[in-house]
Design a protein around this motif. Structure first.
Motif, PDB file in Angstrom:
ATOM      1  N   ALA A  69      44.058  90.010  41.482  1.00 18.97           N
ATOM      2  CA  ALA A  69      45.473  89.860  41.837  1.00 18.97           C
ATOM      3  C   ALA A  69      45.656  89.327  43.255  1.00 18.97           C
ATOM      4  O   ALA A  69      46.767  89.312  43.777  1.00 18.97           O
ATOM      5  CB  ALA A  69      46.193  91.197  41.682  1.00 18.97           C
ATOM      6  N   ASP A 109      40.781  94.568  34.169  1.00 23.33           N
ATOM      7  CA  ASP A 109      41.517  95.488  35.028  1.00 23.33           C
ATOM      8  C   ASP A 109      42.650  96.149  34.267  1.00 23.33           C
ATOM      9  O   ASP A 109      42.887  97.343  34.384  1.00 23.33           O
ATOM     10  CB  ASP A 109      42.096  94.724  36.227  1.00 23.33           C
ATOM     11  CG  ASP A 109      41.169  94.780  37.419  1.00 23.33           C
ATOM     12  OD1 ASP A 109      39.948  94.912  37.200  1.00 23.33           O
ATOM     13  OD2 ASP A 109      41.670  94.704  38.550  1.00 23.33           O
ATOM     14  N   ARG A 125      38.958  90.669  43.285  1.00 20.81           N
ATOM     15  CA  ARG A 125      40.381  91.025  43.382  1.00 20.81           C
ATOM     16  C   ARG A 125      41.213  90.024  42.589  1.00 20.81           C
ATOM     17  O   ARG A 125      41.762  89.088  43.156  1.00 20.81           O
ATOM     18  CB  ARG A 125      40.830  91.022  44.850  1.00 20.81           C
ATOM     19  CG  ARG A 125      40.184  92.125  45.681  1.00 20.81           C
ATOM     20  CD  ARG A 125      41.037  92.418  46.893  1.00 20.81           C
ATOM     21  NE  ARG A 125      42.435  92.653  46.485  1.00 20.81           N
ATOM     22  CZ  ARG A 125      43.460  92.652  47.333  1.00 20.81           C
ATOM     23  NH1 ARG A 125      43.269  92.409  48.594  1.00 20.81           N
ATOM     24  NH2 ARG A 125      44.673  92.887  46.907  1.00 20.81           N
ATOM     25  N   GLN A 152      48.704 104.357  42.240  1.00 24.35           N
ATOM     26  CA  GLN A 152      47.938 103.170  42.643  1.00 24.35           C
ATOM     27  C   GLN A 152      47.748 102.237  41.458  1.00 24.35           C
ATOM     28  O   GLN A 152      47.874 101.019  41.576  1.00 24.35           O
ATOM     29  CB  GLN A 152      46.559 103.582  43.156  1.00 24.35           C
ATOM     30  CG  GLN A 152      46.539 103.990  44.612  1.00 24.35           C
ATOM     31  CD  GLN A 152      45.165 104.515  45.016  1.00 24.35           C
ATOM     32  OE1 GLN A 152      44.148 104.122  44.463  1.00 24.35           O
ATOM     33  NE2 GLN A 152      45.156 105.427  45.970  1.00 24.35           N
ATOM     34  N   ALA A 153      47.422 102.823  40.305  1.00 22.48           N
ATOM     35  CA  ALA A 153      47.177 102.027  39.102  1.00 22.48           C
ATOM     36  C   ALA A 153      48.436 101.278  38.709  1.00 22.48           C
ATOM     37  O   ALA A 153      48.378 100.100  38.341  1.00 22.48           O
ATOM     38  CB  ALA A 153      46.716 102.929  37.966  1.00 22.48           C
ATOM     39  N   ARG A 154      49.592 101.954  38.818  1.00 16.78           N
ATOM     40  CA  ARG A 154      50.853 101.299  38.442  1.00 16.78           C
ATOM     41  C   ARG A 154      51.170 100.168  39.397  1.00 16.78           C
ATOM     42  O   ARG A 154      51.654  99.118  38.982  1.00 16.78           O
ATOM     43  CB  ARG A 154      51.991 102.333  38.426  1.00 16.78           C
ATOM     44  CG  ARG A 154      51.922 103.210  37.200  1.00 16.78           C
ATOM     45  CD  ARG A 154      53.077 104.174  37.128  1.00 16.78           C
ATOM     46  NE  ARG A 154      52.990 104.966  35.902  1.00 16.78           N
ATOM     47  CZ  ARG A 154      53.278 106.248  35.831  1.00 16.78           C
ATOM     48  NH1 ARG A 154      53.683 106.889  36.906  1.00 16.78           N
ATOM     49  NH2 ARG A 154      53.162 106.894  34.702  1.00 16.78           N
ATOM     50  N   GLU A 155      50.882 100.408  40.670  1.00 16.87           N
ATOM     51  CA  GLU A 155      51.118  99.371  41.678  1.00 16.87           C
ATOM     52  C   GLU A 155      50.235  98.162  41.374  1.00 16.87           C
ATOM     53  O   GLU A 155      50.666  97.022  41.440  1.00 16.87           O
ATOM     54  CB  GLU A 155      50.774  99.947  43.046  1.00 16.87           C
ATOM     55  CG  GLU A 155      51.311  99.147  44.216  1.00 16.87           C
ATOM     56  CD  GLU A 155      51.089  99.873  45.522  1.00 16.87           C
ATOM     57  OE1 GLU A 155      50.385  99.319  46.374  1.00 16.87           O
ATOM     58  OE2 GLU A 155      51.583 101.019  45.657  1.00 16.87           O
ATOM     59  N   HIS A 156      48.969  98.462  41.041  1.00 15.37           N
ATOM     60  CA  HIS A 156      48.018  97.407  40.723  1.00 15.37           C
ATOM     61  C   HIS A 156      48.470  96.653  39.476  1.00 15.37           C
ATOM     62  O   HIS A 156      48.342  95.432  39.397  1.00 15.37           O
ATOM     63  CB  HIS A 156      46.635  98.023  40.519  1.00 15.37           C
ATOM     64  CG  HIS A 156      45.543  97.008  40.426  1.00 15.37           C
ATOM     65  ND1 HIS A 156      45.449  95.943  41.293  1.00 15.37           N
ATOM     66  CD2 HIS A 156      44.508  96.888  39.583  1.00 15.37           C
ATOM     67  CE1 HIS A 156      44.391  95.223  40.966  1.00 15.37           C
ATOM     68  NE2 HIS A 156      43.809  95.765  39.928  1.00 15.37           N
ATOM     69  N   LEU A 157      49.001  97.395  38.527  1.00 13.17           N
ATOM     70  CA  LEU A 157      49.473  96.780  37.288  1.00 13.17           C
ATOM     71  C   LEU A 157      50.610  95.808  37.596  1.00 13.17           C
ATOM     72  O   LEU A 157      50.672  94.713  37.029  1.00 13.17           O
ATOM     73  CB  LEU A 157      49.953  97.876  36.326  1.00 13.17           C
ATOM     74  CG  LEU A 157      50.190  97.460  34.875  1.00 13.17           C
ATOM     75  CD1 LEU A 157      48.948  96.828  34.293  1.00 13.17           C
ATOM     76  CD2 LEU A 157      50.581  98.670  34.040  1.00 13.17           C
ATOM     77  N   ILE A 163      43.254 100.236  33.475  1.00 15.59           N
ATOM     78  CA  ILE A 163      44.459 100.971  33.855  1.00 15.59           C
ATOM     79  C   ILE A 163      45.059 101.669  32.641  1.00 15.59           C
ATOM     80  O   ILE A 163      45.474 102.829  32.717  1.00 15.59           O
ATOM     81  CB  ILE A 163      45.483 100.015  34.503  1.00 15.59           C
ATOM     82  CG1 ILE A 163      44.971  99.602  35.876  1.00 15.59           C
ATOM     83  CG2 ILE A 163      46.838 100.683  34.622  1.00 15.59           C
ATOM     84  CD1 ILE A 163      45.686  98.415  36.474  1.00 15.59           C
ATOM     85  N   GLU A 173      50.956  94.210  40.364  1.00 13.16           N
ATOM     86  CA  GLU A 173      50.303  93.055  40.982  1.00 13.16           C
ATOM     87  C   GLU A 173      49.723  92.137  39.909  1.00 13.16           C
ATOM     88  O   GLU A 173      49.801  90.914  40.013  1.00 13.16           O
ATOM     89  CB  GLU A 173      49.159  93.510  41.906  1.00 13.16           C
ATOM     90  CG  GLU A 173      49.628  94.042  43.239  1.00 13.16           C
ATOM     91  CD  GLU A 173      48.457  94.500  44.098  1.00 13.16           C
ATOM     92  OE1 GLU A 173      47.292  94.329  43.676  1.00 13.16           O
ATOM     93  OE2 GLU A 173      48.721  95.040  45.174  1.00 13.16           O
ATOM     94  N   LEU A 174      49.118  92.769  38.904  1.00 14.33           N
ATOM     95  CA  LEU A 174      48.515  91.976  37.828  1.00 14.33           C
ATOM     96  C   LEU A 174      49.584  91.224  37.047  1.00 14.33           C
ATOM     97  O   LEU A 174      49.375  90.082  36.636  1.00 14.33           O
ATOM     98  CB  LEU A 174      47.706  92.884  36.885  1.00 14.33           C
ATOM     99  CG  LEU A 174      46.433  93.477  37.472  1.00 14.33           C
ATOM    100  CD1 LEU A 174      45.742  94.360  36.433  1.00 14.33           C
ATOM    101  CD2 LEU A 174      45.477  92.386  37.919  1.00 14.33           C
TER     102      LEU A 174
END
Ligand SMILES: [Zn+2]
Length: 96
Positions: free
Chosen positions: A84, A7, A82, A44-49, A11, A51-52
């Motif tokens: 995260a 993931d 998922r 979204q990608a930054r938010e996910h990052l 990103i 989370e990671l």
């Protein structure tokens, strides 16, 4: 851990693509809509990052893979989809 890394790399790739797109904008082919779409994907990608990042912290502390709500182990299949995830499927359905 492999899923987290995968993931993360996706990103980083997406960020690189956006950077290239910005440099080639003068042609005017990018509409405002496309820009907004890319910006939203990037957000979204930054938010996910983020989370990671938290998931990696939980890996380090030994809390990774355990539901934050009920404390039960999160099934590996869910973590694969998922990485995260902080709750099991049952608790995810009960909390917004
Ligand atoms: Zn749970």
């Amino acid at each position: 851990m492999a899923a987290l890394t995968r993931d993360f790399e996706a990103i980083v790739e997406a960020n690189a693509l956006v950077a290239v797109d910005d440099e080639h904008d003068p042609e005017g082919s990018s509409t405002a809509f496309e820009r907004a779409h890319v910006a939203s994907l990037l957000a979204q990608a930054r938010e996910h990052l983020a989370e990671l990042d938290l998931a990696v912290e939980r890996l380090a502390s030994g809390a990774y893979g355990r539901c934050e709500v009920c404390g039960e182990p999160i099934p590996a299949a869910r973590l694969e989809v998922r990485p995260a995830a902080t709750t099991c499927v049952g608790c995810a359905g009960r909390t917004p």
